[in-house]
Design an enzyme around this catalytic site. Structure first.
Site, mmCIF file in Angstrom:
data_model
loop_
_atom_site.group_PDB
_atom_site.id
_atom_site.type_symbol
_atom_site.label_atom_id
_atom_site.label_comp_id
_atom_site.label_asym_id
_atom_site.label_seq_id
_atom_site.Cartn_x
_atom_site.Cartn_y
_atom_site.Cartn_z
ATOM 1 N N GLY A 153 49.925 38.452 42.212
ATOM 2 C CA GLY A 153 50.335 37.349 41.407
ATOM 3 C C GLY A 153 50.200 36.158 41.863
ATOM 4 O O GLY A 153 49.723 35.496 42.488
ATOM 5 N N CYS A 163 49.910 41.289 48.902
ATOM 6 C CA CYS A 163 49.215 39.583 48.888
ATOM 7 C C CYS A 163 50.978 39.050 47.547
ATOM 8 O O CYS A 163 51.845 39.431 48.844
ATOM 9 C CB CYS A 163 48.442 39.035 47.501
ATOM 10 N N TYR A 164 51.091 38.633 46.788
ATOM 11 C CA TYR A 164 51.790 37.906 46.341
ATOM 12 C C TYR A 164 53.545 39.226 46.645
ATOM 13 O O TYR A 164 54.826 39.010 47.147
ATOM 14 C CB TYR A 164 52.657 37.552 44.950
ATOM 15 N N HIS A 172 43.553 42.398 49.036
ATOM 16 C CA HIS A 172 42.949 43.408 48.205
ATOM 17 C C HIS A 172 42.455 44.714 47.836
ATOM 18 O O HIS A 172 41.427 44.302 47.926
ATOM 19 C CB HIS A 172 42.457 43.046 46.375
ATOM 20 N N GLU A 209 42.370 47.385 46.372
ATOM 21 C CA GLU A 209 41.797 47.816 44.851
ATOM 22 C C GLU A 209 40.903 47.171 44.449
ATOM 23 O O GLU A 209 40.030 48.329 43.587
ATOM 24 C CB GLU A 209 43.047 47.074 44.327
ATOM 25 N N ASP A 212 37.445 56.311 20.912
ATOM 26 C CA ASP A 212 39.164 56.662 21.337
ATOM 27 C C ASP A 212 38.947 58.211 19.726
ATOM 28 O O ASP A 212 40.002 59.285 20.226
ATOM 29 C CB ASP A 212 39.920 55.710 21.297
ATOM 30 N N LYS A 256 40.205 53.702 29.574
ATOM 31 C CA LYS A 256 38.751 53.443 28.831
ATOM 32 C C LYS A 256 38.066 55.186 29.896
ATOM 33 O O LYS A 256 37.440 55.928 28.760
ATOM 34 C CB LYS A 256 38.453 52.970 28.441
#
Ligand code: XMP
Length: 531
Positions: free
Chosen positions: A61, A88-89, A175, A177, A233, A387
């Site tokens: 964050g 991180c945060y 990070h 990710e 969608d 998605k």
């Protein structure tokens, strides 16, 4: 009414402290075939305990833990005896709340770094002694809480990765990710599979079965109406609901006269003929085109199209209800439900850190805010999916690639790609051009590598020469962009040969065009569509 037999599956909860990467964490975990859910940072320990997660991730964050108003965590969460990974945060919070020390040391670390793995942490199993990582932090842990030890360091950070294996608490300053941490997937895998002991049970097959059960339980014997646009969608929702409730579903497809060439044929073929979905096709093209007659202002065009769509859709639904009353509801109850293709990013509560403290909930209405008096209850069977997962579900449900991987197409259709007045002749020119652009992009496989590729008809005529004849005809602008989410975009450096082929074909094959230009502007400051 059947009750949903919802199999318990492994689950990781992610608390969102406002990082731009929170959704990426969610997707990475789902790619490991483990269900993940993103919750606001202030979710209470009691709520988390009730959800029975196998593990918790605290996202990064932008705040500093010492900032006034910095997002805080319910500290009871650390006592739930559930494995926690702070990123991180998230790591700073953990250190701060458990008795360690966090400081702004002035040694900001942004970008690539090398992680030295210093002990045999389970988190880094199989990674060797050095890995490349991506950093983006200003604060740093300067003293560890009791029970914690160092698991890895970087040149600037002695506490780049820390752990308390006893309590199963882990923290990373970098990070895992993001794609710039090439072995981040393995780190998340170690956390999710080995530390949290999750099983790989989030598969599309299990999702579809599960979603069908839920829809049957929600809908019972009643009927569902769905506005089918032909986009990814609503198409996936149609296929899913058809599998779940068969002919209790009716799709309404509105031809607004602003569709691409043969779009209505494709939709009727795929859904009507192949899937045998009950499809009500409404050709309202003349109504739309006469309302647009003489209209030049882009916003006015959009308003006219949006309002008219609601009227047409509402009318079509009323017809369905009337038919239903006439035959006494047939084998089923009445139309009580309206299905929508709401996706997960539309329902995640976005955290506004440092700005408006109120949480902004993005809602999404595929049918543009149908009047509430229609009294429909919503069915949103893909609201848990990202998605890319919706596309996987579509493939699994047997939808063709041409539907599943189609590019976004704006609701107001070709009207926002014809600058100025929309006339039948201009629509003919743009449709013919669009067909060429699409077929060349597909043939070269670029169609699937870009966010969008389309033609725009400019109300600009210029002089050209064809044979010995002077021409005075329209200009086409080609717009081909790459983007993650449509919020920002860059123009695509298409090979010159492909650009040349598209341009040649347009000026040779489309009557009324003698010039093609390529749009090389980014968003911002431009937008993707021209109107
Ligand atoms: P802009 O032009 O705002 O477009 O940069 C961003 C993305 O949104 C799509 N778009 C729309 N989609 N209804 C839609 O469903 C609309 O009215 C609409 N207008 C723009 C656009 O194609 C791009 O992908």
């Amino acid at each position: 009414m059947k009750t949903a037999a919802r199999p318990a599956h492994s689950k990781i909860l992610i608390l969102d402290f406002g990082s731009q990467y929170t959704q990426v964490i969610g997707r990475r975990i789902r790619e490991l075939q483990v269900y993940s859910e993103i919750l606001p940072f202030d979710t209470s320990a009691a709520e988390i305990a009730a959800a029975k997660p196998n593990g918790i991730v605290l996202s990064g964050g932008p705040a500093s833990v010492y900032d006034k108003g910095a997002p805080q965590i319910d500290p009871e969460i650390f006592s739930l005896e559930v494995p926690i990974l702070g990123i991180c945060y998230g790591l700073m919070l953990m250190a701060h709340h458990l008795g360690g020390q966090v400081k702004f040391t002035g040694r900001r670390e942004f970008g690539a770094g090398t992680l030295e793995i210093t002990n045999g942490s389970q988190l880094f199993e199989g990674l060797g002694s050095q890995v490349d990582v991506w950093n983006s932090h200003g604060d740093e842990v300067t003293a560890l809480p009791n029970g914690f030890r160092v698991a890895a360091c970087t040149t600037n950070s002695p506490f780049a990765a820390v752990e308390d294996p006893q309590r199963r608490l882990y923290g990373l300053q970098f990070h895992p990710e993001v794609a710039h941490t090439p072995r981040g997937r393995e780190i998340l895998q170690n956390f999710v599979y080995h530390i949290c002991r999750c099983t790989m049970d989030w598969t599309m097959g299990s999702f579809i079965e599960d979603a069908c059960e839920r829809v049957r339980a929600q809908v019972g014997d009643n009927k569902v109406v769905l506005g089918l646009s032909g986009g990814v969608d609503s198409s996936v929702v149609a296929a899913l609901l058809h599998k779940a409730i068969g002919d209790q579903l009716t799709c309404i497809f509105v031809n607004n006269g602003l569709l691409r060439a043969r779009e209505e044929e494709v939709v009727q073929r795929v859904f009507g003929e192949n899937f045998h979905v009950k499809l009500k096709y409404v050709d309202a093209s003349q109504r739309f085109l006469s309302l647009l007659d003489g209209v030049i202002d882009p916003e006015q065009k959009r308003k006219i199209i949006g309002n008219e769509f609601i009227k047409v859709f509402q009318h079509a639904t009323e017809e369905l209800l009337a038919e239903d009353r006439k035959d006494g509801g047939g084998a089923h109850g009445g139309y009580k439900f309206l299905a929508q293709g709401t996706l997960y990013p539309d329902v995640i509560e976005s955290v506004a850190i440092g700005g408006n403290p109120a949480q902004v909930i993005k809602t999404h209405h595929n049918v543009g805010g149908l009047p509430e008096k229609m009294h429909f209850e919503l069915v949103e069977p893909v609201r848990q999916l990202f998605k890319d997962e919706v596309r996987q579900a579509g493939l699994q449900l047997g939808l063709p690639k041409e539907i599943v991987y189609r590019q976004p197409f704006p609701g107001p259709g070709l009207a926002v790609r014809i600058l100025g007045e929309v006339t039948p002749e201009r629509l003919r020119i743009l449709r013919d051009t669009d067909t060429i652009v699409q077929s060349e992009m597909e043939a070269s496989d670029w169609y699937y590598r870009v966010w969008q590729s389309f033609a725009v008809l400019l109300p600009v005529q210029s002089v050209g020469v064809m044979g010995d004849q002077r021409t005075y005809e329209y200009t086409i602008a080609l717009r081909v962009v790459e983007s993650q989410d449509g919020m920002t975009a860059d123009w695509v450096r298409l090979p010159y040969e492909l650009l040349g082929r598209i341009s040649n074909r347009i000026v040779n094959e489309v009557k009324g065009v003698n010039r093609v230009v390529y749009d090389i502007s980014t968003k911002p400051p431009s937008t993707i569509e021209w109107e």
